[in-house]
Design a protein around this motif. Structure first.
Motif, PDB file in Angstrom:
ATOM      1  N   UNK A  76       0.827  -1.204   0.000  1.00 24.79           N
ATOM      2  CA  UNK A  76       0.000   0.000   0.000  1.00 24.79           C
ATOM      3  C   UNK A  76       0.858   1.250   0.000  1.00 24.79           C
ATOM      4  N   UNK A  77       0.220   2.347  -0.345  1.00 25.83           N
ATOM      5  CA  UNK A  77       0.769   3.685  -0.203  1.00 25.83           C
ATOM      6  C   UNK A  77      -0.269   4.462   0.586  1.00 25.83           C
ATOM      7  N   UNK A  78       0.172   5.214   1.580  1.00 20.27           N
ATOM      8  CA  UNK A  78      -0.746   5.988   2.400  1.00 20.27           C
ATOM      9  C   UNK A  78      -0.275   7.436   2.437  1.00 20.27           C
ATOM     10  N   UNK A  79      -1.229   8.347   2.284  1.00 16.09           N
ATOM     11  CA  UNK A  79      -0.924   9.774   2.408  1.00 16.09           C
ATOM     12  C   UNK A  79      -1.758  10.339   3.547  1.00 16.09           C
ATOM     13  N   UNK A  80      -1.235  11.350   4.168  1.00 16.83           N
ATOM     14  CA  UNK A  80      -1.919  11.998   5.285  1.00 16.83           C
ATOM     15  C   UNK A  80      -0.914  12.395   6.333  1.00 16.83           C
ATOM     16  N   UNK A  81      -1.369  13.168   7.282  1.00 13.30           N
ATOM     17  CA  UNK A  81      -0.499  13.661   8.346  1.00 13.30           C
ATOM     18  C   UNK A  81      -0.532  12.724   9.543  1.00 13.30           C
ATOM     19  N   UNK A  82       0.652  12.355  10.035  1.00 10.48           N
ATOM     20  CA  UNK A  82       0.714  11.534  11.241  1.00 10.48           C
ATOM     21  C   UNK A  82       0.252  12.397  12.408  1.00 10.48           C
ATOM     22  N   UNK A  83      -0.831  11.973  13.017  1.00 10.76           N
ATOM     23  CA  UNK A  83      -1.415  12.709  14.133  1.00 10.76           C
ATOM     24  C   UNK A  83      -0.727  12.332  15.439  1.00 10.76           C
ATOM     25  N   UNK A  84      -0.487  11.043  15.616  1.00 13.84           N
ATOM     26  CA  UNK A  84       0.158  10.582  16.847  1.00 13.84           C
ATOM     27  C   UNK A  84       0.841   9.245  16.609  1.00 13.84           C
ATOM     28  N   UNK A  85       1.770   8.928  17.518  1.00 15.54           N
ATOM     29  CA  UNK A  85       2.551   7.695  17.462  1.00 15.54           C
ATOM     30  C   UNK A  85       2.597   7.162  18.886  1.00 15.54           C
ATOM     31  N   UNK A  86       1.878   6.071  19.114  1.00 14.74           N
ATOM     32  CA  UNK A  86       1.783   5.496  20.457  1.00 14.74           C
ATOM     33  C   UNK A  86       2.387   4.103  20.514  1.00 14.74           C
ATOM     34  N   UNK A  87       3.034   3.815  21.617  1.00 14.98           N
ATOM     35  CA  UNK A  87       3.477   2.467  21.942  1.00 14.98           C
ATOM     36  C   UNK A  87       2.487   1.948  22.968  1.00 14.98           C
ATOM     37  N   UNK A  88       1.633   1.039  22.539  1.00 14.93           N
ATOM     38  CA  UNK A  88       0.519   0.585  23.371  1.00 14.93           C
ATOM     39  C   UNK A  88       0.859  -0.731  24.077  1.00 14.93           C
ATOM     40  N   UNK A 127      -6.666   6.604  10.229  1.00 14.87           N
ATOM     41  CA  UNK A 127      -6.134   5.266   9.975  1.00 14.87           C
ATOM     42  C   UNK A 127      -5.159   4.891  11.075  1.00 14.87           C
ATOM     43  N   UNK A 128      -5.278   3.656  11.552  1.00 14.48           N
ATOM     44  CA  UNK A 128      -4.296   3.089  12.474  1.00 14.48           C
ATOM     45  C   UNK A 128      -3.296   2.359  11.584  1.00 14.48           C
ATOM     46  N   UNK A 129      -2.045   2.804  11.663  1.00 17.02           N
ATOM     47  CA  UNK A 129      -0.990   2.289  10.803  1.00 17.02           C
ATOM     48  C   UNK A 129       0.087   1.637  11.664  1.00 17.02           C
ATOM     49  N   UNK A 130       0.185   0.306  11.652  1.00 18.78           N
ATOM     50  CA  UNK A 130       1.253  -0.344  12.419  1.00 18.78           C
ATOM     51  C   UNK A 130       2.609   0.120  11.909  1.00 18.78           C
ATOM     52  N   UNK A 131       3.414   0.673  12.790  1.00 19.79           N
ATOM     53  CA  UNK A 131       4.698   1.261  12.384  1.00 19.79           C
ATOM     54  C   UNK A 131       5.604   0.245  11.699  1.00 19.79           C
ATOM     55  N   UNK A 132       5.561  -0.999  12.125  1.00 20.83           N
ATOM     56  CA  UNK A 132       6.448  -2.016  11.576  1.00 20.83           C
ATOM     57  C   UNK A 132       6.139  -2.428  10.158  1.00 20.83           C
ATOM     58  N   UNK A 145      10.210   9.254  10.678  1.00 16.74           N
ATOM     59  CA  UNK A 145      11.006  10.330  11.272  1.00 16.74           C
ATOM     60  C   UNK A 145      10.389  10.848  12.569  1.00 16.74           C
ATOM     61  N   UNK A 146       9.119  10.581  12.785  1.00 15.06           N
ATOM     62  CA  UNK A 146       8.440  11.039  14.002  1.00 15.06           C
ATOM     63  C   UNK A 146       8.795  10.123  15.167  1.00 15.06           C
TER      64      UNK A 146
END
Length: 133
Positions: A12-24, A89-94, A101-102
Motif C-alpha cells: 500500500x501507499x498511504x498519504x496523510x499527516x501523522x497525528x500521533x505515534x503510540x506504543x501501546x 487510519x491506524x498504521x502499524x509502524x512495523x 522520522x516522528x
C-alpha cells in the motif's frame, strides 16, 4: 509512505499527516503483536491506495471490546485499517517500508507493561543475529 506485510502480498501507499505515534502496552496489543507493545501511528484524513492484496486483509474484533486488528491472511502481519468515517487510519509502524522520522508521542496502558521490558535497556545489542541462541 509505502508499506507491506511480511510476505509482500499486501502492499500500500498511504498519504496523510501523522497525528500521533503510540506504543501501546494493553493486553490486546501485547497479544496481537507478540511483543511488549504495539507501535501504532494514527494518520489523520488518510488516503490508502492498495497496490496489492487488499482482499487478503482479515479483521478480528476481540469479543466484548472495541479492539480490532487487521492483518494479512497469508503471513499474519498487521496492516493498516480505517478507524472511522473521518479517515483516521491506524498504521502499524512495523509495516512501513519507509523510515519513520516522528518519535513516539507516548507509551500508553503502561499499567500493563511487561515486567521484563524495563530490564531490556540493559540487554546486549548486536548489529545482526547473535552467534548462538
Amino acid at each position: 509512505m509505502k508499506g507491506s506485510c511480511l510476505c509482500g502480498d499486501v502492499k500500500f501507499v498511504i498519504t496523510g499527516d501523522i497525528q500521533s505515534f503510540y506504543l501501546c502496552h494493553c493486553i490486546y496489543c501485547k497479544k496481537g503483536s507478540g511483543s511488549a507493545a504495539a507501535a501504532n501511528l494514527f494518520v489523520a484524513s488518510a488516503d490508502i491506495h492498495w497496490l496489492a492484496g487488499e482482499s487478503l486483509r482479515v479483521f478480528y474484533q476481540v469479543p466484548n471490546s472495541l479492539h480490532v486488528r487487521c492483518f494479512c491472511s497469508q503471513c499474519g502481519s498487521p496492516v493498516p485499517m480505517v478507524l472511522d468515517e473521518s479517515g483516521l487510519v491506524m498504521l502499524p509502524a512495523g509495516c512501513l517500508d519507509d523510515d519513520i522520522t516522528k518519535a513516539p508521542d507516548a507509551h500508553i496502558f503502561i499499567k500493563r507493561e511487561a515486567q521484563w521490558e524495563r530490564q531490556a535497556v540493559h540487554a546486549k545489542c548486536f548489529a545482526g543475529e547473535p552467534d548462538s541462541y
